[in-house]
Enzyme design. Sequence first.
Site, short mmCIF file in Angstrom:
data_model
loop_
_atom_site.label_atom_id
_atom_site.label_comp_id
_atom_site.label_asym_id
_atom_site.label_seq_id
_atom_site.Cartn_x
_atom_site.Cartn_y
_atom_site.Cartn_z
N GLU A 314 4.85 11.11 -17.42
CA GLU A 314 3.76 10.78 -18.32
C GLU A 314 2.51 10.42 -17.52
O GLU A 314 2.54 9.47 -16.73
CB GLU A 314 4.13 9.59 -19.21
CG GLU A 314 5.19 9.87 -20.25
CD GLU A 314 5.42 8.67 -21.15
OE1 GLU A 314 5.73 8.88 -22.33
OE2 GLU A 314 5.31 7.51 -20.68
N CYS A 315 1.45 11.17 -17.71
CA CYS A 315 0.14 10.89 -17.12
C CYS A 315 0.23 10.79 -15.59
O CYS A 315 0.20 11.80 -14.90
CB CYS A 315 -0.48 9.65 -17.73
SG CYS A 315 -2.28 9.56 -17.48
N GLY A 316 0.37 9.58 -15.03
CA GLY A 316 0.55 9.47 -13.59
C GLY A 316 1.77 10.23 -13.12
O GLY A 316 1.79 10.78 -12.01
N MET A 319 0.80 13.78 -12.79
CA MET A 319 0.01 13.96 -11.58
C MET A 319 0.91 14.07 -10.35
O MET A 319 0.68 14.89 -9.46
CB MET A 319 -0.97 12.80 -11.44
CG MET A 319 -2.01 12.75 -12.55
SD MET A 319 -2.78 11.12 -12.79
CE MET A 319 -3.67 10.93 -11.25
N THR A 415 3.25 15.37 -19.30
CA THR A 415 2.23 15.26 -20.33
C THR A 415 1.20 14.20 -19.95
O THR A 415 1.49 13.28 -19.17
CB THR A 415 2.83 14.86 -21.70
OG1 THR A 415 3.13 13.47 -21.70
CG2 THR A 415 4.08 15.66 -22.00
#
Length: 433
Positions: A314-316, A319, A415
Site C-alpha cells: 500500500e502506497c509506500g 513504491m 496500490t
Amino acid sequence: MRGLVLAGTSSGVGKTVATLAVLRAAADAGHSVQPAKAGPDFIDPSHHAVVADRPSRTLDTWLEGDDGIRRNYHRGEGDFCVVEGVMGLYDGDGSSTAMVADALDLPVVLVVDAKAGMESVAATALGFREYAATADRDIEVVGVLAQRAHGGRHAEGIRDALPDGMTYFGRIPPTPDLEIPERHLGLHMGEEAPLDDETLAAAAEHVELDRLLATAREPPAADGPATSPKPRDSTVAVAEDAAFCFRYPATLERLRERAEVATFAPVAGDDLPECDGVYLPGGYPELHVPELADSPALDTLGDRAAEGLPVLGECGGLMALAESLTTADGERGEMAGVLPAEVEMHDRYQALDHVELRATGDTLTAGAGASVRGHEFHYSEATVDSDARFAFETVRGDGIDGDHDGLTEYETLGTYAHVHAESGAFDRFVDAL
C-alpha cells in the site's frame, strides 16, 4: 466505554496538541484512556500512542461505514475515549468529524484558537452549534477548549461569554514547546518528535478534566456483528519500521485473528522471514532509499514474488515494490523490482482524497466487479510500463494513472490506496495465501 470528540474550527487550530493535553490529564488522574482519530490519518495517532501508551483507533465512515466505526470504537480499551477530529468539524464529504460524532452519538467539544479573541470565541462556538441543524447532522456541540489562551482575564472573558448550555473545558496555554514539527504528509511521527513531557504535563493542568468526564457518554453498539472468517494455518510477513509505519491497528488485529504474523524491518537489514504472504504498509520509504536499496529483504521479496508468493503493498509498499525510487533531491535507489514502474517523489502532493476502486477481475483484495473504499495521500508519481496491468478502475480518486489503481504482477498487488480491515480486503488477502 464513554467518549467525546475534540473537533476543530479548521485545520491547524491545534487539535492534536489539545488532544494530547487531554490524554495526559486523564492519564495523570489515573484514568484508563483510549485515544482515537476521526479520518484516515496515520500520523496524529502515533502521537496519541506515545502519551496514552496504547494504539489509537481509526474512525472513518467512508473506510468503515457507521457500523464499522462502532465496532472499531468498542474494540478499544479503557473507561474513557478521546476522539480527535479531522480538519474543521463539518469539513469532508467522505468522512467528516461531524459524521463520526453523529454515527457514535458522542458530544463534541470545540477546539477554538483563542490567540486573538475572547467574546468572539463564544460567538464562533455558538455558530458551530447552531449550524448542526442546517448541516443535517444530529450532533451536540457542548462547549469549548480554548487553544493558545492565556489565563486570568483572557480565560475568564472566554468562559463568561459562553451562552447557556455551553461549557468551558479549560485552555491550552500558548507555548512554543507545544509545537510538533511538520514535513510532507503532515507532522513528524510520535516516536520521532514527542512533545516535551514536562511542558505537556504543565499544559494538561489547565484542562477541566472532571467536566470532560461528566460530559462523555457511551456510543451505541453496531447494528450487526462483524463477519468472523476462520483462522488459516498461514504466516503473513508484515514490514514494520520507519519506512513502513502507516498501518491501522485494526489491520494488524485482523491479520493476527486469521493467521500468524511475523514482522521484519527492511531498513534495519532484516531479511524476509519464512511466510505465505507479505504485507508492505505505507510510510516513508523515500527517507530511507539507500537502506532499502541495500536491503536483503527486498532482494528476497523480488525472488519470492516471481515464484508466486502473494504480496500486498500500500502506497509506500507500492513504491518499494517498484523498479526504482527517486527522491525529490534526485537520489535514486533500486527497489524490489516486482512491479513495472519507476517512482519519483515531488515537492507537492500528487493525490489526496477518499477513493473508491472497482476490481476489473479477481485480485488479492477484491473479487471481480467488487468495490473497495480507501484513502490516498502521496507525494510520489509512478511511471508505469506500457504493458502494465491494473487490478482496479478508479470510481473516485486518482489512483496510479488517473483512471486505474492496483498495479499487478505475478500474485503481487501494489496500490496507492490505504484500506481498512472493515473493507474485507485483508480477509480476502489471507484467503488467497
